[in-house]
Design a protein around this motif. Structure first.
Motif, PDB file in Angstrom:
ATOM      1  N   LYS A  99      -1.655  -1.584  -2.304  1.00 55.30           N
ATOM      2  CA  LYS A  99      -0.672  -0.512  -2.458  1.00 55.30           C
ATOM      3  C   LYS A  99       0.033  -0.195  -1.133  1.00 55.30           C
ATOM      4  O   LYS A  99      -0.468  -0.564  -0.058  1.00 55.30           O
ATOM      5  N   TYR A 130      -7.331   3.352  15.571  1.00 53.07           N
ATOM      6  CA  TYR A 130      -7.659   2.804  14.252  1.00 53.07           C
ATOM      7  C   TYR A 130      -9.150   2.482  14.269  1.00 53.07           C
ATOM      8  O   TYR A 130      -9.570   1.497  14.861  1.00 53.07           O
ATOM      9  N   THR A 139       0.795  -4.348   7.416  1.00 50.62           N
ATOM     10  CA  THR A 139       1.472  -4.847   8.615  1.00 50.62           C
ATOM     11  C   THR A 139       0.482  -5.370   9.652  1.00 50.62           C
ATOM     12  O   THR A 139       0.600  -6.499  10.136  1.00 50.62           O
ATOM     13  N   ILE A 140      -0.481  -4.535   9.987  1.00 47.67           N
ATOM     14  CA  ILE A 140      -1.486  -4.938  10.974  1.00 47.67           C
ATOM     15  C   ILE A 140      -2.242  -6.177  10.491  1.00 47.67           C
ATOM     16  O   ILE A 140      -2.647  -7.035  11.273  1.00 47.67           O
ATOM     17  N   GLY A 143       1.111   1.691   2.118  1.00 45.15           N
ATOM     18  CA  GLY A 143       0.365   2.554   3.025  1.00 45.15           C
ATOM     19  C   GLY A 143      -1.050   2.078   3.307  1.00 45.15           C
ATOM     20  O   GLY A 143      -1.840   2.801   3.899  1.00 45.15           O
ATOM     21  N   SER A 144      -1.372   0.878   2.901  1.00 47.09           N
ATOM     22  CA  SER A 144      -2.754   0.430   3.072  1.00 47.09           C
ATOM     23  C   SER A 144      -2.951  -0.403   4.336  1.00 47.09           C
ATOM     24  O   SER A 144      -4.036  -0.915   4.576  1.00 47.09           O
ATOM     25  N   THR A 181      -8.742  -1.369   7.444  1.00 44.50           N
ATOM     26  CA  THR A 181      -8.595  -0.869   6.070  1.00 44.50           C
ATOM     27  C   THR A 181      -9.046  -1.981   5.114  1.00 44.50           C
ATOM     28  O   THR A 181      -9.291  -3.115   5.543  1.00 44.50           O
ATOM     29  N   ARG A 212       0.167   8.499   3.228  1.00 45.87           N
ATOM     30  CA  ARG A 212      -0.047   7.255   3.972  1.00 45.87           C
ATOM     31  C   ARG A 212      -1.309   7.350   4.819  1.00 45.87           C
ATOM     32  O   ARG A 212      -1.635   8.409   5.331  1.00 45.87           O
TER      33      ARG A 212
HETATM   34  P1  ADP Z   1       1.779  -1.031   4.043  1.00 41.44           P
HETATM   35  O1  ADP Z   1       2.556  -2.154   4.657  1.00 41.44           O
HETATM   36  O2  ADP Z   1       0.527  -1.510   3.371  1.00 41.44           O
HETATM   37  O3  ADP Z   1       2.600  -0.166   3.152  1.00 41.44           O
HETATM   38  P2  ADP Z   1       1.604  -0.061   6.759  1.00 41.44           P
HETATM   39  O4  ADP Z   1       1.243  -1.343   7.391  1.00 41.44           O
HETATM   40  O5  ADP Z   1       3.006   0.420   6.920  1.00 41.44           O
HETATM   41  O6  ADP Z   1       1.247  -0.074   5.203  1.00 41.44           O
HETATM   42  O7  ADP Z   1       0.559   1.028   7.304  1.00 41.44           O
HETATM   43  C1  ADP Z   1       0.550   2.369   6.910  1.00 41.44           C
HETATM   44  C2  ADP Z   1       0.048   3.264   8.022  1.00 41.44           C
HETATM   45  O8  ADP Z   1      -1.335   3.025   8.286  1.00 41.44           O
HETATM   46  C3  ADP Z   1       0.770   3.051   9.327  1.00 41.44           C
HETATM   47  O9  ADP Z   1       1.116   4.321   9.835  1.00 41.44           O
HETATM   48  C4  ADP Z   1      -0.266   2.386  10.226  1.00 41.44           C
HETATM   49  O10 ADP Z   1      -0.054   2.728  11.559  1.00 41.44           O
HETATM   50  C5  ADP Z   1      -1.575   2.919   9.690  1.00 41.44           C
HETATM   51  N1  ADP Z   1      -2.722   2.017   9.846  1.00 41.44           N
HETATM   52  C6  ADP Z   1      -2.729   0.660   9.757  1.00 41.44           C
HETATM   53  N2  ADP Z   1      -3.968   0.163   9.907  1.00 41.44           N
HETATM   54  C7  ADP Z   1      -4.804   1.220  10.094  1.00 41.44           C
HETATM   55  C8  ADP Z   1      -6.226   1.347  10.311  1.00 41.44           C
HETATM   56  N3  ADP Z   1      -7.026   0.292  10.332  1.00 41.44           N
HETATM   57  N4  ADP Z   1      -6.711   2.596  10.446  1.00 41.44           N
HETATM   58  C9  ADP Z   1      -5.899   3.681  10.390  1.00 41.44           C
HETATM   59  N5  ADP Z   1      -4.553   3.621  10.213  1.00 41.44           N
HETATM   60  C10 ADP Z   1      -4.000   2.413  10.055  1.00 41.44           C
END
Ligand code: ADP
Ligand code: MG
Length: 469
Positions: free
Chosen positions: A95, A70, A101-102, A97-98, A74, A393
């Motif tokens: 939205k 990563y 979670t992280i 896919g953004s 984001t 995503r």
């Molecule tokens: P949301 O909860 O906003 O719908 P997710 O947390 O499921 O989104 O994350 C979507 C995807 O983005 C996951 O596959 C995750 O591994 C990836 N992801 C998260 N943070 C980053 C980042 N900083 N750079 C690239 N990919 C990321």
């Protein structure tokens, strides 16, 4: 709570890095604009970060992020990480896919590392609540790469799987619980309340809060939250933030910072949206065509097909299998073990085509998912946005094809609006259907709202936009 003796704890870990301190207000505004138009509300929101190294996270956590490739936070992460790391309650709206979670996991790990070690009878310190089993499992999986390195343990609790296995997990002890609210209440009540307790909880996450609200989990969520010490840190994440949810947020959060990312484009620009009028009897042929085109281009891709009912899922499964397409289906009537293994196989590409109802595929995050087909048109706006958001995503591109039958004029109105809001041209025949419907509303032949798609969904989105503007 007044009768409980809670030990003090720390939740503020953030020190603004010098390079951010130097930024003027105007530079910060520009930065937020470039980060997909972040809007913040609430007092003293920290400046957004540009790099992982600015978040105040320990090297051990930074190393795991690095290993995941990563590159940088984001947009939602850039603003919510410093806010949560400062110990603030937040509402994070971005939205699907953004990377939400992280955004709540990393500060959670930092928080946990600072707390006193768990004693044998202690319950969890961090509580993550999610609307569905699938999402709970997925979030639990996302924790895993961090756990060993940080010396932390997590358990996952959701309905539909045997409670006794989950109880055993709790008894082994864990700093983190990922759960659906209903099952968490069952576990808290199990064995006269001896399985676990909320006394040590100081960090709460409500993930996909809009969905929890839609599914009617508010009472369960409130029951749990009200039993956690009031000076906890609470963070709420959602893809939308309808006005009706504000009351809930006010009850649960203290002086929250509100962070909204890109509220104007509902569907990500990476997703190509196609809407077609198809007679019911032609849908299947058209679907075969779409799948044919998809697999002619690339073999290692997945397709997700939405239908409205379990029965339709089973029928479509049978028809596709007959045509030699390896596929599976997932819906509410399947038991948990089944659903888990279906999702695993789909993710791994063992079976590349999945047929699903909306609830079952909520929050599903599958790399390589290139095509979403709304074989049956979703019946409200938020469902459309979420279904379509399964593809495209993390910056990848994807295509979403929606079939409308000629009699589904009602849905055309809002699909047209959804397309416009995400700056996508509306096909003339969809516009025509929408106009016909609006004519009927005027002449009293049809009611404007009622299905939920016509009125409420859009109303909410409009309000949400107003709130941001
Ligand atoms: P949301 O909860 O906003 O719908 P997710 O947390 O499921 O989104 O994350 C979507 C995807 O983005 C996951 O596959 C995750 O591994 C990836 N992801 C998260 N943070 C980053 C980042 N900083 N750079 C690239 N990919 C990321
Ligand atoms: Mg999410």
């Amino acid at each position: 709570h007044s009768q409980m003796k809670y030990e003090p704890f720390r939740k503020d870990f953030y020190v603004e890095p010098a390079d951010l301190t130097q930024l003027t207000e105007e530079e910060v505004d520009n930065m937020r604009m470039e980060l997909d138009g972040i809007k913040v509300r609430g007092l003293n929101c920290p400046k957004p970060v540009a790099k992982w190294s600015q978040c105040g996270l320990p090297v051990s956590i930074l190393n795991v992020i690095k290993s995941m490739n990563y590159e940088k936070p984001t947009s939602i992460q850039a603003q919510s990480l410093p806010a949560i790391m400062s110990g603030r309650d937040i509402i994070g709206v971005a939205k699907t896919g953004s990377g939400k979670t992280i955004a709540f996991l990393l500060p959670m790990f930092r928080h946990l590392k600072d707390q006193k070690p768990l004693q044998p009878t202690d319950g969890p310190i961090a509580l993550i609540m999610t609307p569905t089993r699938e999402l709970a499992t997925q979030t639990f999986q996302e924790c895993k790469p961090f756990l060993k390195i940080l010396g932390l343990r997590a358990v996952c609790a959701y309905g539909g799987a045997p409670i006794k296995d989950q109880i055993a997990d709790f008894k082994r002890g864990a700093e983190i619980v990922v759960c659906t609210p209903g099952r968490m209440i069952d576990i808290l009540a199990a064995n006269s309340g001896r399985v676990t307790n909320l006394r040590r909880v100081t960090y709460i996450v409500l993930d996909e809060a809009d969905r929890m609200f839609d599914l009617g989990f508010e009472p369960q969520v409130m029951r749990i939250v009200n039993n956690v010490r009031p000076d906890r840190q609470t963070v709420l994440f959602s893809a939308t933030f309808p006005k009706a949810m504000e009351a809930l947020a006010r009850k649960i959060l203290r002086k929250p910072v509100e962070i909204v990312v890109g509220a104007r484009s509902v569907v990500a620009p990476e997703i190509k949206q196609i809407v077609e009028v198809q007679a019911e009897e032609n849908k299947f042929t058209r679907l075969l065509e779409l799948l044919g085109l998809l697999y002619a281009e690339d073999e290692d891709v997945r397709a997700l097909i939405f239908v409205d009912r379990q029965e339709s899922a089973d029928n479509l499964l049978r028809d596709l299998m007959r045509r030699g397409y390896p596929c599976m289906s997932i819906h509410g009537a399947k038991d948990q073990a089944d659903r888990d293994s279906v999702i695993e196989d789909f993710k791994a590409g063992v079976v590349p085509i999945l047929i699903a109802t909306s609830v079952a595929a909520r929050g599903l995050d599958v790399k390589q998912l290139k095509l979403v087909v709304n074989f049956d048109c979703p019946n409200h706006m938020e469902d459309y946005v979420h279904r379509v958001g399964r593809t495209g995503r993390a910056g990848n591109t994807g295509t979403a094809v929606t079939f409308l039958t000629p009699d589904q004029e009602r849905y055309a109105v809002d699909i047209a609006k959804a397309l416009k809001m995400s700056l996508t041209a509306v096909p003339p025949e969809i516009n025509a259907m929408a106009e016909r419907f609006l004519e009927k509303v005027k002449s009293g032949q049809e009611k404007a709202s009622g299905s939920g798609f016509g009125g409420k969904g859009l109303d909410r989105l409009d309000k949400e936009r107003e709130a941001v503007l």
